[in-house]
Write an enzyme that holds these catalytic residues in place. Sequence first.
Site, PDB file in Angstrom:
ATOM      1  CD  GLN A   1      -1.118   0.109   3.791  1.00 41.09           C
ATOM      2  OE1 GLN A   1      -1.705  -1.045   3.932  1.00 41.09           O
ATOM      3  NE2 GLN A   1      -1.594   1.129   4.452  1.00 41.09           N
TER       4      GLN A   1
ATOM      5  CB  CYS B   1      -4.832  -1.106   4.948  1.00 36.73           C
ATOM      6  SG  CYS B   1      -5.673  -0.428   6.373  1.00 36.73           S
TER       7      CYS B   1
ATOM      8  CG  HIS C   1      -3.855  -2.755   9.252  1.00 37.79           C
ATOM      9  ND1 HIS C   1      -3.425  -1.800   8.085  1.00 37.79           N
ATOM     10  CD2 HIS C   1      -3.268  -3.730   9.048  1.00 37.79           C
ATOM     11  CE1 HIS C   1      -2.757  -2.519   7.217  1.00 37.79           C
ATOM     12  NE2 HIS C   1      -2.281  -3.891   7.726  1.00 37.79           N
TER      13      HIS C   1
END
Length: 327
Positions: free
Chosen positions: A129, A135, A275
């Site tokens: 990324q 993400c 995340h």
Amino acid sequence: MMNTNLLLFALLSAASAFHLPSEGDEFHFKSWMAQHNRVYSMKEYYERLQIFTENKKRIDKHNEGNHTFTMGLNQFSDMTFSEFRKSFLWSEPQNCSATKGNYFSSNGPHPDSIDWRKKGNYVTDVKNQGSCGSCWTFSTTGCLESVTAISTGKLVPLSEQQLVDCAQDFNNHGCNGGLPSQAFEYIMYNKGLMTEENYPYTAFEATCAYKPELAAAFVKEVMNITAYDEMGMVDAVATRNPVSLAFEVTSDFMLYSQGVYTSTECHKTTDKVNHAVLAVGYGQDSGTPYWIVKNSWGSGWGIGGYFLIERGKNMCGLAACSSFPVV
């Protein structure tokens, strides 16, 4: 003379407050710099050397203890966790309330272990990324790539950049975060997602350039697994396909190397997740059940870009907001 002595005392006190890098520390840092192609100004060199040395001390201390996972030097070893968080994790709080649950488990029986990477050509290579909190887009594409491949027999890398640029109306925020469940909804109502080749990743937000005629993957329905129902996740991965999930990354995870990650630093609530990743399987190691998870920090991080995290305890909130698409 008194002022000079006071100044000398102050400098010595400041120096003793932190670990001064040794020649050995500097040797390790220069080797790491060469491995990761780092170049610094003179001022930044000494700042990064200090941070690297503190990170290495933490790694060595952790690995001397009795833990289920080890830490190691990686591409983030010259960063403080605060810097890392700003560059690679969500900066916008994410509302996982969409995960009310419309997925109904089969209640088993389930195999003791499963790995979709070994069941066929169903999982794309690990991606990176970069310095963008995107993400959620990689978790989304990774899941849709797998679900589509399981359905059609064709594995095609899909576009994260389209989600970064175009999915804002579904409460996503480009490089500042988003949720796979909301991204799946965008793809469903947008009627398609382009391929990585036709809409390549740039790691920064730009004007939406979606071309409907080039759509390559589609979503008919979004399946949300009830918040904190980790057995529902097991059922979905065992009987259906890989599943997108979100969890809270804390400082000890930044330097993860291998083994089954478990933490006392993180929380287990929806409001702390920062995340998004992809569960591609699960298993057990020496009595500790774990998830096999695909990350988006490149293949040089963790176990070839993957990590294992303890299963069955909602570790770091990993069961807070999991989902997958129906194609």
